[in-house]
Design an enzyme around this catalytic site. Structure first.
Site, PDB file in Angstrom:
ATOM      1  N   TRP A 100       3.794  -0.007   4.941  1.00 14.73           N
ATOM      2  CA  TRP A 100       4.446  -1.154   5.602  1.00 14.73           C
ATOM      3  C   TRP A 100       3.618  -2.426   5.468  1.00 14.73           C
ATOM      4  CZ3 TRP A 100       3.936   3.164   9.286  1.00 14.73           C
ATOM      5  CH2 TRP A 100       5.012   4.054   9.213  1.00 14.73           C
ATOM      6  N   HIS A 101       3.043  -2.630   4.280  1.00 19.17           N
ATOM      7  CA  HIS A 101       2.183  -3.794   4.057  1.00 19.17           C
ATOM      8  C   HIS A 101       2.698  -4.636   2.891  1.00 19.17           C
ATOM      9  CE1 HIS A 101      -1.289  -1.206   5.898  1.00 19.17           C
ATOM     10  NE2 HIS A 101      -0.448  -1.656   6.816  1.00 19.17           N
ATOM     11  N   GLN A 102       3.962  -4.951   2.873  1.00 23.01           N
ATOM     12  CA  GLN A 102       4.535  -5.699   1.762  1.00 23.01           C
ATOM     13  C   GLN A 102       3.982  -7.124   1.729  1.00 23.01           C
ATOM     14  OE1 GLN A 102       8.839  -4.693   0.921  1.00 23.01           O
ATOM     15  NE2 GLN A 102       8.724  -4.134   3.076  1.00 23.01           N
TER      16      GLN A 102
ATOM     17  N   HIS B 287       0.848  -1.186   0.000  1.00 24.59           N
ATOM     18  CA  HIS B 287       0.000   0.000   0.000  1.00 24.59           C
ATOM     19  C   HIS B 287       0.889   1.243   0.000  1.00 24.59           C
ATOM     20  CE1 HIS B 287      -3.312  -2.578   1.951  1.00 24.59           C
ATOM     21  NE2 HIS B 287      -3.703  -2.289   0.734  1.00 24.59           N
TER      22      HIS B 287
END
Length: 537
Positions: free
Chosen positions: A458-460, A309
């Site tokens: 921080w949504h890898q 994101h």
């Protein structure tokens, strides 16, 4: 081994199951498997203890970024971001991201899970099934909803208590623009077009309830059949032919081998899971051969399909200083710019203090203010994770390719405009004195601002995706194609990123993995509400 001060002492090399990574999925898998008393489970974590104020106090989460509890990854320079290399933080601690994030519990949109089911070819990944998992997972403290919310589960979830004024103002601003508001951002809100709501958090009595703490508890008093090793870096999967038999790991600078009689489960996250797979000989043949790694199982999709994101910070100055509530992120907005979309494309996260990228902060930041991160819920850009070498300490190369798809910049600019419309509305007049970033700009300058402002949520995820095509890495049962006794259970398996924060979906992935493993090995299932308590004994 986190039992008192006896770290990594008297750890034998043979187990039934080895779970690599104590993040939001790995913690679940380890605890659920260890609930069967006759199996031995090893949980390996590269980071250390979570028992520090920066973790346990929700509002201190920014202090973890760049600390020893952060892998501190950085993406490669990106021409679509004016050549910037953006930080990609990731948890390196018991609990993983659930120990250093803002604590938001966001379960994903109904159609996120329907897409998972379609990709996997298995309705057990669909929304109806996932609702059952959420009911098992949650100990919900808000308005009862027996269909959608759980009671008595291991994860304490509650609406943000006593939210700061900015949180309420966002809901009022949304209503003024004709956007619906809800009691919770989970449930009915995420079965339709979206809306605005006060966040659900994993906070109890002012303390973070990470997924590790929720499922496993105090690491000094776990079941005797669950061993937890910290400060231990998994370097590769040990293979006998095409069967996983254990892992190699670095312990106190030495290579050690640990063996699994039944299965190895990789829950290392969207960066290290593909790295370990590739350095074990599982991945794109050309990538492995380039680094002199013998190809054992060619899987073109390992490291591909990287998603995250992306968000753009819009900063507003307070008339006077405001308090920061809970973790400082207490309200959110999801919306579909087009009613025909199956899932929201807009994802706004409010932060109750001023935050900007280094490149945009120089334009002027207020001493006191708040930020609305105008984000993309489903970016179309795709990146990749590649190796820089064959050794465990060779850094991974992350080509995030943020904003490489032209539609993402278009949607990003529309998000920024919606954010400005919300924050400059009458609902914020008593709090906000003026807009500081981006401020008044022409179209060209605003596009440049977006490229300089873009940062990660921080949504890898997505780098070992579940599916049935040639780029899929795991099947519907999370088994790695062509390799026996090896599964992946973390955000890597997501075919497409979920709407919103990815922690809660990772817990679902962990629960689903545990169910599948238990079924395959005829393990007794723990009663729904006793998983955590049995793992703590």
């Amino acid at each position: 081994m986190t039992r008192g001060d006896r770290l990594n002492e008297d750890v034998s090399g043979d187990y039934d199951f080895i779970v690599c990574g104590a993040g939001p999925a790995g913690s679940v898998v380890a605890a659920r498997l260890a609930a069967s008393p006759h199996v031995r489970v090893l949980l390996i974590e590269a980071g250390g203890s979570d028992d520090v104020p920066e973790v346990m106090t929700p509002a201190q989460w920014p202090l973890n970024l760049g600390s020893e509890r952060d892998w501190a990854f950085t993406a490669q320079p990106n021409p679509h971001l004016n050549g910037r290399s953006i930080p990609l933080n990731m948890g390196k601690v018991l609990g993983g991201g659930s120990s250093i994030n803002v604590g938001v519990w966001a379960r994903g949109h109904k159609n996120d899970w329907e897409r998972f089911a379609a990709e996997a070819g298995d309705p057990a990944w669909g929304y109806e099934s996932v609702l059952g998992l959420y009911r098992r997972i949650e100990n919900w403290q808000g308005t009862p909803d027996p269909l959608r919310r759980g009671a008595g589960g291991p994860v304490h979830v509650e609406p943000s208590s006593n939210p700061a004024p900015t949180a309420h103002a966002l809901l009022d601003a949304a209503q003024a623009l004709g956007l619906p508001t809800f009691d919770s951002p989970n449930g009915t809100m995420m079965e339709g077009r979206g809306g605005a709501a006060v966040n659900d958090l994993i906070v109890r009595d002012g303390r973070r309830q990470s997924i590790f703490r929720s499922y496993i508890g105090d690491p000094r008093s776990v079941n005797s059949n669950l061993t937890i090793m910290t400060g231990t870096l998994v370097s590769k999967v040990l293979l006998r032919g095409t069967t996983a038999v254990g892992v190699e790991a670095i312990v106190n600078g030495e290579r050690r081998q640990f063996y699994a009689q039944r299965e190895v489960i990789l829950s290392l996250g969207a960066i290290h899971t593909p790295k370990v797979l590739m350095q074990s000989g599982i991945g794109p043949a050309d990538e492995l051969e380039r680094h002199g790694i013998r190809v054992i199982q060619p899987l073109a999709g390992v490291g591909q399909n990287h998603q995250d994101h992306v968000s753009f910070g819009c900063v507003f100055e307070y008339r006077e200083p405001q308090r920061i509530g809970n973790s400082g992120s207490e309200s959110t907005l999801y919306w579909s710019s087009d009613a025909s979309l199956e899932v929201p494309d807009m994802f706004h996260c409010q932060v109750e203090f001023p935050v900007a990228s280094p490149e945009t902060a120089v334009l002027g930041m207020p001493e006191h203010g708040w930020t609305m991160f105008a984000g993309l819920a489903h970016p179309k850009s795709r990146g990749q994770v590649r190796l820089s070498g064959a050794e465990v300490n060779d850094p991974v190369l992350i080509y995030a390719n943020t904003l490489s798809h032209p539609d993402d910049l278009v949607t990003g600019l529309a998000n920024i405009e919606l954010c400005r419309e919300l924050a400059n509305s009458k609902a914020f007049e008593h709090i906000v004195s003026r807009e500081r970033l981006p401020g008044k700009m022409d179209a060209t300058a605003l596009r440049d601002y977006a490229r300089n402002a873009a940062v990660t949520y921080w949504h890898q995820c997505g780098t070992a995706k579940m599916g049935r095509d040639d780029m899929s890495v795991v099947d519907a049962r999370l088994k790695v194609y062509g390799i026996d006794n090896l599964r992946v259970a973390d955000a890597s398996v997501m075919p497409e990123i979920t709407s919103g924060n990815t922690m809660a979906p990772c817990v679902v992935i962990g629960e689903r993995a545990a169910d599948l493993i238990a079924a395959d090995h005829a393990l007794a299932a723990a009663p729904d509400a006793t998983v955590a308590r049995r793992a703590r004994r």
